[in-house]
Write an enzyme that holds these catalytic residues in place. Structure first.
Site, PDB file in Angstrom:
ATOM      1  N   GLN A   1       0.810  -1.207   0.000  1.00  0.00           N
ATOM      2  CA  GLN A   1       0.000   0.000   0.000  1.00  0.00           C
ATOM      3  C   GLN A   1       0.854   1.272   0.000  1.00  0.00           C
ATOM      4  O   GLN A   1       0.511   2.250  -0.651  1.00  0.00           O
ATOM      5  CB  GLN A   1      -0.901  -0.003   1.248  1.00  0.00           C
ATOM      6  CG  GLN A   1      -1.945  -1.113   1.265  1.00  0.00           C
ATOM      7  CD  GLN A   1      -3.027  -0.899   0.218  1.00  0.00           C
ATOM      8  OE1 GLN A   1      -3.828   0.021   0.327  1.00  0.00           O
ATOM      9  NE2 GLN A   1      -3.053  -1.748  -0.800  1.00  0.00           N
ATOM     10  N   ASP A   2       1.940   1.263   0.730  1.00  0.00           N
ATOM     11  CA  ASP A   2       2.806   2.437   0.845  1.00  0.00           C
ATOM     12  C   ASP A   2       4.255   1.973   0.845  1.00  0.00           C
ATOM     13  O   ASP A   2       4.861   1.793   1.898  1.00  0.00           O
ATOM     14  CB  ASP A   2       2.476   3.189   2.136  1.00  0.00           C
ATOM     15  CG  ASP A   2       3.230   4.501   2.257  1.00  0.00           C
ATOM     16  OD1 ASP A   2       3.778   4.967   1.242  1.00  0.00           O
ATOM     17  OD2 ASP A   2       3.280   5.051   3.375  1.00  0.00           O
ATOM     18  N   PRO A   3       4.830   1.745  -0.323  1.00  0.00           N
ATOM     19  CA  PRO A   3       6.157   1.128  -0.424  1.00  0.00           C
ATOM     20  C   PRO A   3       7.255   1.921   0.276  1.00  0.00           C
ATOM     21  O   PRO A   3       7.382   3.130   0.089  1.00  0.00           O
ATOM     22  CB  PRO A   3       6.401   1.055  -1.942  1.00  0.00           C
ATOM     23  CG  PRO A   3       5.038   1.101  -2.543  1.00  0.00           C
ATOM     24  CD  PRO A   3       4.241   1.996  -1.642  1.00  0.00           C
TER      25      PRO A   3
END
Length: 460
Positions: free
Chosen positions: A168-170
């Site tokens: 989702q949020d690398p």
């Protein structure tokens, strides 16, 4: 992992094999109720306790794995990416708790499918997550641990949550990445993930006294370099688990020279976030995407500079494997042996150490842990290899430091001296590896010790 075969003046850097991070854990101070009930140490029979040396504390660590994901007030926050300023995002961020709230295997696997259907999880990553769960669960059950079901569910719920969170949020790794210990302790999370896979009753450390010597040198401001063979993505965890009770400084402080694949593979990244890493692009994959080759070279130059700065500061311990990849079995005999080292790679590391202006010590380190997570038979170009996982004994051994000037004095030509130094280090590792092999696979145990390799089980 391996240094590129280049001169130091060229500012070209390292090419390394894959190393993933895995480590031990600390329970949260949260007052929120745990995701799983606390497991009493009484569940372990006396025979089980002998097989699992940390049996009394292990049950509480299973509970801790669940508590690890709880924040004091409002659940786990998302780990920021990009600059690495990275503090966990706003505590009030509303995100999925699909995996953290799963209480059964069915719910956990259903959660994977739900996230795919919702468009939040790529199907290829989802497939890897499900395969990882099944293989991990089977390996933990191989241990015979009476709480294998709870352990595998607890550890995998946190692992899948962290994998999903990064999708989702690398998170973006900097050239020098420091282990993320708060607000979520990735080091401890990874260590406890690997812990149930190690048969401590059939695991050994060679020459434990030398690790004490290393810690003394680090306290004096000296640098320590561990030249090692490389077997699995779990190498850092295996090293730390075998040393955590006797040499916690080495277990937690070691910096691993790590290839780009373990900081880009979604299934590896959460474990890599828990390790101190010098991140480089592997020489083997430098030209996979031609238009990115120059960018990779510049990134490697930055990592080389980071290493030089670290060594100049002193009190650093760096692990590097100059083989160019993980050890693999002989295709004919199926026997495992340390992969050969490159003389220029070893020499580059030696020169970096000697030119730092700080006393440095280079030790040959042998590692045997391929059984718990062996690599694919061949090097793969694509990200996303299949993870084969097993419960097995592992081994670690170190020999006295090898000084270049003591080797080089017998040779007139520089290239011959470099090769002789490489040979001396590699031969020591092979000798230690063979002792570990006799102890673990040959079932000789402590009797496999030799005059130069004294085996012990310091956790007993």
């Amino acid at each position: 992992m391996v240094l590129l075969s280049v001169s130091l003046q060229s500012h070209t850097l390292f090419s390394v094999s894959r190393v993933s991070s895995s480590s031990s854990f600390s329970s949260s101070s949260s007052s929120r109720p745990p995701l799983l009930p606390k497991l009493s140490s009484s569940i372990f029979s006396r025979s089980a306790a002998r097989r699992f040396p940390c049996a009394v504390t292990f049950a509480s660590k299973v509970r801790g794995m669940a508590e690890l994901v709880e924040d004091k007030e409002a659940g786990v926050a998302v780990c920021a990416s990009g600059s690495g300023v990275g503090a966990e995002d706003n505590m009030g961020l509303n995100r999925s708790r699909t995996f953290l709230d799963a209480r059964t295997e069915g719910a956990l696997l259903a959660g994977i499918r739900e996230e795919v259907e919702a468009g939040r999880l790529p199907p290829n990553v989802a497939s890897g997550m499900e395969e990882l769960y099944q293989n991990y669960r089977n390996a933990v059950f191989q241990s015979g641990n009476p709480r294998a079901d709870e352990i595998s569910l607890s550890n995998m719920s946190v692992a899948l949550d962290r994998i999903f969170l990064d999708v989702q949020d690398p998170f973006v790794f900097s050239p020098y990445h420091k282990a993320q210990r708060e607000p979520f302790d990735y080091y401890m999370f990874g260590q406890n993930y690997i812990r149930p896979l190690i048969d401590f009753s059939n695991s050994y450390v060679g020459n434990i006294s030398l690790f004490y010597d290393m810690e003394e040198k680090l306290q004096q401001g000296h640098n320590v370099v561990l030249i090692s063979n490389h077997q699995t993505e779990a190498d850092p965890a295996a090293i730390a688990l075998l040393l955590e009770s006797t040499n916690p400084t080495i277990a937690e402080k070691t910096i691993y020279v790590a290839g780009d694949r373990v900081v880009t593979d979604p299934l590896c990244k959460p474990f890599s976030m828990g390790r101190n890493l010098l991140c480089v692009y592997s020489k083997k994959h430098m030209g996979d995407v031609p238009e990115l080759t120059e960018m990779k070279r510049r990134a490697n130059t930055r990592s080389l500079k980071e290493m030089a700065l670290l060594l100049r500061g002193g009190s650093q311990i760096i692990w590097i494997a100059p083989s160019g990849g993980r050890d693999r079995p002989d295709p004919l005999t199926k026997e495992w042996h340390p992969a050969p080292f490159d003389a220029a790679s070893v020499d580059n590391m030696r020169r970096l150490t000697e030119h730092s202006g700080v006393p440095g010590h280079i030790y040959p380190l042998a590692l045997m842990c391929y059984d718990i997570m062996p690599p694919p038979p061949q090097v793969e170009k694509d990200i996303g290899e299949k993870r084969v996982i097993s419960f097995h004994g592992v081994g670690l051994s170190v020999a006295p430091e090898i000084k270049f000037h003591e080797i080089a004095g017998s040779y007139e030509k520089a290239d011959e001296a470099k090769e002789a130094y490489r040979h001396a280090i590699f031969s020591s590792i092979v000798e230690q590896y063979n002792v570990l092999n006799s102890a673990i696979h040959g079932k000789q145990g402590l009797k496999a010790s030799t005059p130069t390799v004294s085996l012990s089980q310091p956790w007993n």
